[in-house]
Enzyme design. Structure first.
Site, PDB file in Angstrom:
ATOM      1  N   GLU A 254       0.822  -1.218   0.000  1.00 43.88           N
ATOM      2  CA  GLU A 254       0.000   0.000   0.000  1.00 43.88           C
ATOM      3  C   GLU A 254       0.852   1.263   0.000  1.00 43.88           C
ATOM      4  OE1 GLU A 254      -4.191   1.227   1.999  1.00 43.88           O
ATOM      5  OE2 GLU A 254      -2.670   0.451   3.365  1.00 43.88           O
ATOM      6  N   ARG A 263       6.741   6.615   8.919  1.00 39.42           N
ATOM      7  CA  ARG A 263       5.831   6.227   9.999  1.00 39.42           C
ATOM      8  C   ARG A 263       6.584   5.528  11.120  1.00 39.42           C
ATOM      9  NH1 ARG A 263      -0.023   4.418   7.670  1.00 39.42           N
ATOM     10  NH2 ARG A 263      -0.450   4.570   9.897  1.00 39.42           N
TER      11      ARG A 263
END
Length: 503
Positions: A254, A263
């Site tokens: 993704e 992240r």
């Protein structure tokens, strides 16, 4: 005389060995196997998992074996007479050469002593013929300029994967060595104060229930969008690789590798994700980045962001990572973005079922846990109340086979998202997430409450108010997109970070 010389010259001409090839075959062994099956009632059970009718090269031998197979399935005796009668009933007796050929097969065999060895030879010849057929088909299509090469590559991958899957055979194991393995695992667990037998997740109460991620298990981590599935997976990845120094591979279908690493940086350094995008960090955030990023640097995390990854590609890459990098756990984000390329399916559900079975097979083959993220369907949104919004196994999107194949199914659920701030036990759910263990083949089910820090994309134990002190560094690396060995997957940093020390 002249004619004789010409004849000698003609015979002396060397034969080009590349001109033609015989298909791999062993006709004498085919006859021996069939003969042995008709003189020993127990012979069929020894080779039934190795040999199929199409394993035989000669068509009439295929028909005779099929008749023997039918007789065994119907629990009828197998001998010259019964096989002859079965072929007569099927209308193929004359096709195989009549009763005389059946008698001939059994007349040259004294016993079935080596039938299993002979069966393996036939299976190898059959596999070689399948590979020749596969290669020939791909070669023919590759010469066809109307064929799309990318689609042909996908088809080749899928066909080869299916060929490999069909020809895999797992032998049985006597129980004694399995008992020894079970006792060894039990002894190792008894020496640990936490009782963990698998790879720890870093979440105390979750590990209490699961005893860690277990080898050969397929674990499904599911949830609706915005529940934090990827954040939960990355928190596990950070705990596993940074805190416990266990090598992990993360296949991201993704997000690209830089987004994923951003992240991880946000998770580890407690810096909001939007600030990592716009670069507007305060001086203390630069200092925190400088201090905590050292935890990630050198961590044994291997990232692959190949889009539309096929199960065949995953299998190839996973084997290499386990062999070359010592990877002990694999994560996939997420299952529905994978494909089983090259195979034909009547529906997407059938394809997802194939992907699910393949992941479970890969976990068993590599003997490591595989954690795959999965979407839930929209039925959750249409239900009301605290219990209504709680995910159920039937909510797994696109295939019930996911539930069937999984050893464990976890749901990531944040009631706060639905403006539900208290559970049935009276627990405050502000800033909390429920990790619901809905299926656990090896143990108990239940709920685990974790803190969710959305701005840092991080899950943590409720008792952990601050980041734990960094453990001693260990060897490893973070590898960028498609395992290409990028030296700096974070992108170029500013010249000075915090106190001026570059990382």
């Amino acid at each position: 005389m002249a004619e004789s010389n010409i004849s000698r010259k003609r015979h002396a001409t060397p034969i080009d060995p590349t001109y033609g090839h015989l298909q791999p075959q062993a006709l004498d062994i085919e006859r021996v196997v069939l003969g042995a099956l008709m003189i020993d009632k127990d012979a069929f059970s020894m080779i039934s998992e190795i040999v199929r009718p199409e394993t035989f090269y000669e068509p009439r031998n295929q028909k005779i074996y099929k008749a023997i197979q039918t007789l065994n399935m119907e629990e009828k005796p197998v001998d010259i007479m019964t096989v002859t009668e079965e072929l007569k009933r099927e209308g193929t007796l004359e096709d195989v050469g009549g009763p005389a050929y059946i008698v001939e097969l059994s007349s040259h065999v004294a016993s079935s002593a080596h039938i299993e060895y002979h069966a393996h030879i036939l299976a190898q010849k059959f596999l070689a013929r399948q590979l020749i057929s596969f290669a020939s088909k791909i070669e023919t299509k590759a010469f066809d300029e109307t064929e799309d090469v990318d689609e042909l590559m996908q088809e080749a991958e899928g066909d080869l994967f299916e060929l490999s899957r069909k020809n895999m055979r797992q032998d049985y194991t006597q129980i004694d060595p399995v008992i020894r393995d079970a006792l060894r695992i039990l002894q190792i667990a008894s020496q640990k104060s936490d009782g963990l037998t698998g790879i720890p997740s870093g979440f105390t109460k979750l590990d209490d229930i699961t005893s860690g991620w277990q080898n050969s298990d397929l674990v499904i981590i599911a949830g609706r969008p915005a529940m934090g599935k990827t954040s939960f997976a990355l928190s596990i990845a950070k705990n596993v690789a940074v805190d416990f120094k266990v090598p992990i591979a993360f296949f991201s279908l993704e997000m690209n590798n830089v987004q994923l690493v951003n992240r991880l940086i946000s998770n580890t350094c407690e810096i909001a994700g939007n600030k990592l995008l716009n670069g507007q960090l305060s001086p203390d955030e630069w200092e925190r980045l400088d201090k905590n990023l050292r935890k990630l640097t050198g961590a044994p995390i291997y990232i692959d962001d190949t889009p539309a990854l096929s199960v065949f590609e995953l299998r190839t890459k996973a084997r290499r990572l386990v062999k070359e990098k010592g990877v002990k756990i694999i994560m996939i984000d997420y299952l529905q973005l994978m494909n089983a390329s090259g195979s034909k399916f009547g529906s997407r559900q059938e394809e997802v079922s194939t992907i699910s079975r393949s992941l479970k097979g890969l976990a068993k083959e590599l003997d490591i846990p595989i954690l795959a993220l999965s979407q839930l369907n929209r039925t959750v949104e249409n239900r009301e109340g605290l219990e209504g919004k709680r995910p159920q196994l039937s909510d797994l999107r696109e295939s019930g086979a996911i539930e069937q194949d999984a050893d464990m199914v976890l749901f990531v659920h944040r009631p706060e998202y639905y403006h539900i701030y208290q559970d049935e036990k009276g627990n405050d759910l502000h800033g909390m997430a429920q990790i619901i263990i809905a299926k656990h083949r090896k143990g108990a089910t239940g709920d685990v409450l974790l803190n969710f820090r959305g701005e840092f994309t991080r899950f943590q134990n409720p008792e952990d108010a601050y980041l734990a002190p960094p453990p001693p560094s260990a060897g490893g690396e973070i590898v960028g997109s498609r395992m290409n060995g990028d030296d700096n997957p974070f992108g170029a940093p500013p010249p000075d970070i915090g106190n001026g020390t570059p990382f």
